[in-house]
Scaffold this active site. Structure first.
Site, PDB file in Angstrom:
ATOM      1  N   PRO A  32      64.835  -8.064 -33.669  1.00  0.00           N
ATOM      2  CG  PRO A  32      64.555 -11.089 -34.341  1.00  0.00           C
ATOM      3  CD  PRO A  32      64.312  -9.343 -33.144  1.00  0.00           C
ATOM      4  CB  ILE A  33      65.668  -5.756 -38.890  1.00  0.00           C
ATOM      5  CG1 ILE A  33      66.564  -6.242 -39.688  1.00  0.00           C
ATOM      6  CG2 ILE A  33      66.253  -4.575 -37.552  1.00  0.00           C
ATOM      7  CD1 ILE A  33      67.982  -5.864 -40.369  1.00  0.00           C
ATOM      8  CG  ASP A  34      62.596 -11.891 -38.361  1.00  0.00           C
ATOM      9  OD1 ASP A  34      62.511 -10.645 -37.728  1.00  0.00           O
ATOM     10  OD2 ASP A  34      61.952 -12.177 -38.727  1.00  0.00           O
TER      11      ASP A  34
ATOM     12  CB  CYS B 256      67.776  -0.184 -25.597  1.00  0.00           C
ATOM     13  SG  CYS B 256      67.540   1.672 -24.978  1.00  0.00           S
TER      14      CYS B 256
ATOM     15  CG  ASN C  74      59.569   5.700 -29.508  1.00  0.00           C
ATOM     16  OD1 ASN C  74      60.655   5.745 -29.342  1.00  0.00           O
ATOM     17  ND2 ASN C  74      58.556   4.938 -28.494  1.00  0.00           N
TER      18      ASN C  74
END
Length: 427
Positions: free
Chosen positions: A129-131, A123, A23
């Site tokens: 979401p990427i909001d 995954c 990560n």
């Protein structure tokens, strides 16, 4: 398709080297897009996602060279240099395979003043979401458009202006993207309720080594004063706290005694506290952390939370560990929905797990029986490995490409501490 075969029942004992953090690596690699000078990353793990991200950098015009590519090498060294960006488009055919690809959005926007990035894959563990990524960038002056499965971001005048954004909920990825976008802004950017994960501290420290001005590192308020340019740097990727925690769970369920070489206790305090709650002996050593277990695990009550809370990426592994425990353990998943997909597969091995909504109750059983099982995502696949190590008979784990996204040379590391485990290649 490869599978991993485990003949369980062996007590794990010995030293396990902990690789560079997946990560962290996937957050540090896009930093190369922020400068025209070389960025050298040491202790880079050999993982499918890392290789995929390197390919994405190449597509954008960033050259990459890797040292330590032999099968026996640990801790590769990659030097990436984006002298000139040849593209600001991250295409669907690459991004769909790896959710972390969205992390090129902030650096491309900061460096080139524009970016077009496909909506991400990765995954299948629920709606992610990427909001918040987009709202943070808008707060810094970006104009955002969503069309045909792509995000297009533009900075007026070619450079973000700066601003202030408060995350309504803690988001690791959005914090990372916003920090990388902010370092080259014209003004000052302030992020409130920012994520505090060690991987974000690692990112900020790398950016500072490249010449960024960031205050409040490790706190929930980050203040970034934009600079005109960043320079190159050499930086070492932190140890993987999730990998370390995963092997710790394997040691507990097999009543073993392992030293996690390179792991840092200060970066995984919630995990170590949970191991102690389960009855494990946990102590810092000169080179890492020792985890030992005598007898069956005690019940644990765990609820996932943003750092410094108990990591959602450790939930499946602890659940597997608890399946042979002495009582009932309670798990609550607060970060992602649909992150109990490993439960039906564990049940095939004789585990007693009941799920209701975001809560799972694991009642310890006396024995697990090996069975063919199927991995559904990265951490779920590791839970099947952990259960298989303690099960009677043979466990066959299929779809192990999930494991290859996050665990470097897993079979070799486990074999070295006594596990009877092997990879069988397809064909």
């Amino acid at each position: 398709m490869d599978q991993i075969v485990i003949r369980g029942g062996q007590r794990l004992k010995g030293r396990i080297p902990i690789s560079g953090a997946k990560n962290a690596a996937l957050t540090l690699l896009p930093c190369a897009l922020l400068t025209d000078e070389p960025l050298t990353l040491r202790n880079l793990p050999r993982l499918a996602d890392v290789d995929g991200f390197g390919h994405l950098l190449n597509q954008l015009g960033c050259s990459t060279t890797i040292e330590g590519s032999r099968p026996e090498d640990f801790g590769r060294v990659m030097t990436a240099r984006a002298t000139t960006l040849t593209s600001t488009v991250a295409p669907y055919d690459i991004v769909r395979k790896m959710r972390a690809s969205i992390l090129v959005l902030g650096p491309l926007l900061a460096r080139a003043g524009e970016a077009t990035v496909s909506l991400p894959g990765g995954c299948a563990i629920g709606n992610r979401p990427i909001d918040l990524h987009l709202k943070a960038l808008e707060a810094f002056g970006a104009e955002i458009e969503l069309a045909s499965g792509y995000v297009k971001a533009v900075a007026a005048g070619g450079r973000l202006a700066g601003g202030r954004f408060t995350f309504p909920v803690v988001s690791v990825g959005a914090t990372e993207n916003a920090v990388m976008a902010a370092v080259l802004a014209k003004g000052t950017c302030v992020l409130e309720n920012a994520a505090r994960e060690p991987e974000i501290v690692d990112l900020c420290n790398c950016l500072v080594a490249m010449g960024a001005h960031i205050e409040g590192i490790g706190t929930e308020t980050l203040t970034i004063e934009g600079v005109d340019r960043l320079h190159g740097a050499t930086y070492r990727v932190m140890a993987d706290r999730i990998e370390a925690g995963s092997y710790a769970c394997a040691a507990v369920i097999t009543e073993g005694d392992v030293e996690l070489v390179g792991a840092k206790a200060s970066e995984m305090e919630a995990t170590l506290a949970a191991l102690r709650e389960a009855g494990a002996t946990v102590e810092e050593t000169k080179g890492g952390i020792r985890v030992a277990m005598a007898g069956r695990a005690q019940p644990v009550t765990l609820s996932t939370a943003p750092y410094p809370g108990f990591a959602t990426d450790m939930q499946a592994q602890f659940m597997a560990m608890a399946t042979l425990g002495t009582g009932a353990s309670l798990f609550t998943e607060t970060i992602f929905e649909n992150r109990y997909m490993h439960v039906p597969e564990l049940a095939r091995m004789g585990c007693d797990i009941q799920v209701k909504g975001r809560t799972a109750v694991v009642r310890g059983v006396d024995r697990l029986i090996g069975a063919p099982v199927m991995a559904t995502d990265l951490r779920a696949s590791m839970s099947l490995i952990i259960a298989g190590l303690a099960a009677e008979g043979t466990t066959e784990v299929n779809r192990v490409y999930h494991l290859d996204r996050g665990y470097e040379r897993l079979e070799e590391k486990l074999q070295a501490v006594g596990a009877d485990i092997e990879r069988i290649s397809a064909g």
